[in-house]
Enzyme design. Structure first.
Site, short mmCIF file in Angstrom:
data_model
loop_
_atom_site.label_atom_id
_atom_site.label_comp_id
_atom_site.label_asym_id
_atom_site.label_seq_id
_atom_site.Cartn_x
_atom_site.Cartn_y
_atom_site.Cartn_z
N GLU A 35 106.09 109.60 51.30
CA GLU A 35 107.10 110.01 52.18
C GLU A 35 108.14 108.89 52.39
O GLU A 35 109.26 109.26 52.37
CB GLU A 35 106.38 110.48 53.46
CG GLU A 35 105.59 111.79 53.50
CD GLU A 35 106.39 113.05 52.99
OE1 GLU A 35 107.63 112.89 53.24
OE2 GLU A 35 105.98 114.07 52.43
N TYR A 47 109.03 112.59 61.66
CA TYR A 47 108.79 113.54 60.18
C TYR A 47 107.53 112.74 59.55
O TYR A 47 106.46 113.35 59.15
CB TYR A 47 110.06 113.35 59.26
CG TYR A 47 109.72 114.06 58.08
CD1 TYR A 47 109.38 115.49 58.02
CD2 TYR A 47 109.54 113.05 57.04
CE1 TYR A 47 109.17 115.85 56.65
CE2 TYR A 47 109.16 113.44 55.86
CZ TYR A 47 108.83 114.88 55.52
OH TYR A 47 108.68 115.33 54.28
N ASP A 56 112.00 117.80 57.96
CA ASP A 56 112.92 116.76 57.44
C ASP A 56 114.14 117.85 57.18
O ASP A 56 114.47 118.70 57.57
CB ASP A 56 112.55 116.01 56.37
CG ASP A 56 112.15 117.13 55.02
OD1 ASP A 56 112.17 118.26 55.27
OD2 ASP A 56 111.86 116.59 53.96
#
Ligand code: SF4
Length: 354
Positions: A40, A123, A141
């Site tokens: 991520e 997020y 996101d």
């Protein structure tokens, strides 16, 4: 803003679609929270194709959080080369140190703990908590925001907090139902990456949500989401002084905080200098310039500003050792973590002096 809510039947359709169509990715379904976190962070501002190879190489060198915490800083920056935004790598290591000290080298399971860690925003905290630990929290996101804005028909500016809050609220009921939160969140992400794409062809005919999708039914896919224009980037004129003595280059370590923190750079002056002014700068640093040559101009774009760079290669006589300065030959230069902002010049020397 009217309240909109996703019904459970559509959430289940999305989950089924995800289970049937998900792409194979090196960090997917590994059951390892470190993989979710690392991927991520790498995927922020970077395309999936660029991340794939980097993720595999990074994991080979740094297989776990404890290794990351102790890894040599410069070597870490070298592993990050090509991904840009180096502060992400620095924050990864900072976070790994906290995890070793406070969480026995593991990522905690709860969103509230994750979101307090360095470099982890809402997020990423939501992604780690839901994907790695199956927690019922959202991970929204830009891709997910676009899917939901189109599906529900949110026409308001998605830069506005009130729009973001409404989008967030629209899926909260799903996390109270007994479904896979990991598959639901990843389904939304996957849909935004491969079907409900920002530009080019949106593949609504393959979308599991098309029957109730506002933008599809009303043929306004291209106008949702609405994003107000960003302010113009600040342009900074810089002059790089590539100072050399024979085959040695003079480099300078940037400050610990701010843009490109702790990385090495060629000496830079924040204005456009003529060759005469560049020579004077070198003299002011206590060096004797022998020869000057103009190098090609280059531009580097950051999120909030652009560097427009003029550069000179300047051969000098004696160079004195000074704090924060480092001398490196071309081979050493190639092995160092030099920010991609200076790549034009590192490449230029490598090609010219093969
Ligand atoms: S139907 Fe089309 S616009 Fe609507 S969510 Fe699916 S892909 Fe996006």
């Amino acid at each position: 803003m009217a309240q909109k809510k996703m019904d459970i039947a559509d959430a289940e359709k999305l989950i089924q679609w995800y289970m049937d169509h998900k792409r194979e990715l090196p960090w997917r379904d590994t059951g390892n929270a470190y993989d979710v976190w690392l991927s991520e962070i790498m995927l922020q501002q970077t395309r999936i194709e660029a991340v794939r190879e980097k993720f595999i190489a990074f994991k080979k060198a740094i297989p776990d959080i404890r290794t990351l915490a102790e890894y040599d800083h410069d070597a870490l920056m070298r592993l990050w080369e090509g991904l840009g935004y180096y502060s992400r790598a620095a924050n990864l290591q900072k976070c790994a140190k906290v995890l070793v000290e406070q969480y026995d080298g593991k990522l905690p399971e709860e969103y509230e703990q994750l979101v307090k860690l360095p470099g982890i925003g809402p997020y990423t905290a939501g992604a780690v908590a839901s994907i790695a630990y199956g927690k019922g929290v959202s991970a929204i996101d830009g891709n997910v925001m676009r899917v939901l804005a189109r599906y529900f028909g949110f026409k308001e500016d998605i830069r506005e907090q009130s729009t973001k809050d409404a989008v967030f609220q629209s899926i909260q009921d799903v996390y109270r139902k007994p479904v896979s939160y990991s598959a639901f969140n990843q389904g939304l992400m996957e849909l935004g990456e491969v079907i409900c794409v920002p530009k080019g062809k949106v593949l609504c005919e393959h979308c599991p949500l098309y029957e109730k999708c506002y933008a599809y039914k009303n043929q306004c896919i291209n106008s949702i989401p609405y994003r107000s224009p960003l302010k113009q980037k600040k342009i900074v004129e810089r002059t790089l002084l590539v100072i050399r003595q024979g085959d040695r280059f003079l480099l300078h370590k940037r400050p610990e905080k701010g843009l490109l923190a702790n990385l090495y750079e060629f000496i830079g002056v924040e204005r456009k200098l003529s060759p005469q002014e560049a020579l004077k700068e070198v003299e002011k640093m206590g060096m004797e310039p022998l020869h000057i040559q103009r190098l090609p101009d280059a531009k580097h774009i950051f999120t909030h500003l652009e560097w427009h760079m003029t550069a000179y290669e300047i051969q000098v006589g004696d160079m004195n050792e000074q704090n924060d300065f480092l001398f490196a030959n071309k081979k050493e230069l190639a092995g160092m973590a030099i920010p991609s902002a200076f790549k034009t010049y590192v490449d230029w020397f490598s090609l010219r002096e093969k």
